[in-house]
Enzyme design. Structure first.
Site, PDB file in Angstrom:
ATOM      1  CE  LYS A 151      12.231 -14.160 -75.670  1.00 29.80           C
ATOM      2  NZ  LYS A 151      11.876 -14.014 -74.509  1.00 29.80           N
ATOM      3  CG  ASN A 270       6.995 -20.719 -81.807  1.00 28.58           C
ATOM      4  OD1 ASN A 270       7.556 -21.287 -81.950  1.00 28.58           O
ATOM      5  ND2 ASN A 270       6.226 -19.998 -82.369  1.00 28.58           N
ATOM      6  CD  GLU A 323      13.934 -17.465 -74.032  1.00 30.18           C
ATOM      7  OE1 GLU A 323      13.218 -16.214 -75.392  1.00 30.18           O
ATOM      8  OE2 GLU A 323      12.584 -17.705 -73.308  1.00 30.18           O
ATOM      9  CG  ASN A 325      12.719 -18.387 -69.723  1.00 27.47           C
ATOM     10  OD1 ASN A 325      12.509 -17.400 -70.425  1.00 27.47           O
ATOM     11  ND2 ASN A 325      12.938 -19.870 -70.469  1.00 27.47           N
TER      12      ASN A 325
END
Length: 629
Positions: A151, A270, A323, A325
């Site tokens: 990240k 989250n 982010e 993925n």
């Protein structure tokens, strides 16, 4: 495209309309003829491992499953052609154990590895180890994994590619005190999160210095346990945002494109609970701008696979890169079967559910019906929450954010709140079931037994207890139709009354309901799943209810003086010893369950009488941890 994904801990749902288009049918046919490897090792577990193995079988490719010792009987292990144990239950010693996995690859002579998602799927060192052994890593190349799997690095690259980013500290946070200093400079609230993380693991919101210190400690421990990497970063927490993702595809020729979005704003700790496509919040201009930035980032890292670029979007449609993925998730999958063990060591998701419709209303209706027809026994699940979310008026209107669950259920989700009409329906259904069971008990192999209730009694006078309130119910039946009077209101309940089926479709005055009778005891206790929520009712005949008044009641335990484990897990730390003075809300111990760390606190101010656990102990739900005087 219309539909959405509901998921969670156990379930996830999403949607798409119509039959497969010709190109998808052609791809399916191609999978059966195209052969690229003789043997693939699947470095994962659960539903994703099952999905990969299933696809390999269609392509005629042999598969190798890896597993921990507690996963030896898992579905993915049974599906694979070969299986290798790579260590004990903790992920750091098994599914993150690169040495053991590399040895398994050599032993089985696998030519390629599919990492699934999570675990080592975004670990650059693992990809390098495979390349050194001339083993193909199925997924993005090492450069993209290093760039997007970290990240901190991905945020720096996003800035360079002129992608909107969240303000924050772009380096690695060394310790708790540095975390406090950085948080003060950024300004509270802040988000502390694992650099190598994902899936909600290793993330904490901090509103002050104390929460920052605690968040640093817990997040770093979770990150080390889940990803083998305890590095953390700190960003400004964007309050009340939406979480929207753009799906991208890239090839090795420099081409990249974006494939619209899915909204994942409904979250718990989250972790995504509900996903929906398309988002009803985005307009065409914002969607295009987000897509173009997602493609810019993919090109910047020379991305050559399918992936997801995640953004936070505020109420004014400003969006910020979160982010990337290196995977997609649009599927209906499950990695369990009857007898499977839901381990405390791994992610608690047991399946994903997808519904679709020609419009959002149809997709939502299908989702509610599908959840009502889900039969799960033996474990606690979140079907009630999922169903409640999708019928909530705020969700239906699209008035959502990542704080939706905490806003709508500030004291936690307690189950569906019955309206008066729904309560009467439940009481009528439960009473009809009770009478149906009694009538069935009067017959055995087509011969009448001594009846429990005289057969000439036309009306069944019942006492039904729900939520500590007793209701007077009178029920009678004529074939498959029960006439039920509940506190003066009359209802007709119709069904086939197939009491052997786990699902029962009933009609109450023309309203169709699907219910499940989960348990029934001789003392009149019944557990009925109705509108997603499990309700406990006690049904007795009027005579039995009168006699029941003379029965002694069990004394309720004073829970303020004891601390019990709310879930199965492993004790990570114990902060007190006998004789210690503790204040209400003070941390007593930390329990790790499903890769999440939970701080257990004192229910009142007092002195520790005894401690019944120590670090490393495995505890079950309800186990006694600490007693106070």
């Amino acid at each position: 495209m219309a539909g959405f994904w509901v998921g969670t801990a156990p379930l996830v749902a999403a949607g798409r309309r119509g039959r497969w288009p010709p190109q998808q049918l052609m791809l399916s046919a191609a999978l059966r003829t195209l052969k690229t490897f003789d043997k693939i090792l699947v470095a994962n577990r659960g539903e994703i491992a099952c999905r990969v193995i299933r696809t390999c079988k269609k392509m005629g490719i042999k598969t190798v499953a890896i597993h921990s010792d507690v996963d030896a009987s898992s579905v993915h292990v049974k599906m694979a052609d070969e299986a290798v144990c790579v260590g004990p239950a903790p992920t750091s010693k098994s599914y993150l154990n690169m040495d053991a996995i590399m040895e398994a690859i050599k032993k089985t002579r696998a030519q390629a590895v599919h990492p699934g998602y999570g675990f080592l799927s975004e670990n650059k060192e693992f990809a390098r180890c495979l390349a050194a052994e001339d083993v193909v890593f199925i997924g993005p190349d090492t450069h993209a994994i290093q760039a997007m799997g970290d990240k901190i690095e991905s945020k720096l690259l996003a800035k360079k590619a002129e992608v909107n980013t969240i303000p924050g500290f772009d380096g690695v946070v060394k310790d708790a005190e540095e975390a406090v200093r950085i948080a003060r400079e950024i300004g509270y609230p802040v988000m502390i999160k694992a650099s190598a993380g994902g899936g909600g693991k290793g993330m904490r919101i901090a509103w002050d210095d104390e929460e920052t210190r605690d968040g640093f400690r817990l997040s770093s421990q979770e990150a080390a346990s889940s990803f083998g990497d305890d590095r953390l970063l700190i960003e400004k927490f964007i309050d009340n945002p939406r979480h929207i993702e753009i799906q991208v595809l890239g090839d090795k020729h420099g081409n990249a494109l974006w494939l619209n979005e899915r909204e994942c704003s409904i979250q718990r700790r989250n972790q995504k609970v509900v996903e929906e496509a398309p988002s009803i919040f985005l307009d065409a201009e914002t969607r295009r701008a987000m897509g173009e930035q997602a493609v810019a980032l993919a090109r910047a890292v020379k991305y050559s696979s399918a992936g997801t670029v995640e953004f936070l979007v505020d109420s004014k449609k400003n969006f910020y890169f979160l982010e990337m993925n290196t995977r997609l998730q649009v599927r209906v999958d499950s990695g369990i079967q009857p007898g499977s063990d839901i381990s405390i060591y791994y992610d608690p998701m047991i399946s994903k559910l997808i519904t679709y419709g020609s419009d959002r209303t149809e997709a939502l209706k299908r989702m509610a019906d599908a959840l009502d027809n889900y039969v799960i026994r033996g474990v606690t699940h979140n079907i009630a929450l999922l169903r409640e979310v999708i019928i909530n008026s705020r969700f239906v209107k699209g008035d959502i954010s990542t704080k939706f669950l905490s806003d709508v259920y500030p004291d936690g989700f307690k189950g569906h709140m019955l309206t008066k009409s729904e309560k009467n329906q439940l009481l009528a259904i439960a009473s009809s079931l009770f009478v149906a069971f009694q009538l069935r008990a009067q017959h055995f192999q087509e011969n009448s037994r001594m009846p429990v209730i005289k057969p000439d009694i036309a009306n069944w006078e019942l006492s039904v207890k729900l939520h500590d309130k007793v209701h007077t119910v009178v029920a009678s039946n004529n074939g498959s139709v029960f006439s039920v009077e509940v506190d003066g209101s009359k209802l007709n309940v119709t069904s086939t009354w197939n009491l052997a089926s786990p699902l029962l479709s009933v009609s109450v005055d023309g309203t169709q309901r699907t219910v499940q009778c989960l348990s029934r005891e001789a003392g009149g206790n019944m557990s009925i799943q109705f509108l997603g929520t499990v309700y406990k009712v006690n049904i007795l005949t009027r005579l039995a209810a009168e006699l029941n008044k003379f029965m002694l009641e069990k004394v309720t335990e004073d829970t303020s003086s004891v601390l019990r484990s709310p879930m199965p897990g492993v004790v990570v730390a114990v902060s007190v010893k006998p004789g210690d003075a503790v204040a209400e809300g003070q941390e007593i111990c930390v329990i790790e369950a499903m890769k999440m760390q939970n701080s257990m606190t004192a229910g009142k101010t007092g002195t520790v009488k005894s401690v019944h656990c120590q670090a490393g102990d495995t505890v079950g739900e309800g186990d006694l941890l600490v007693e106070l005087e």
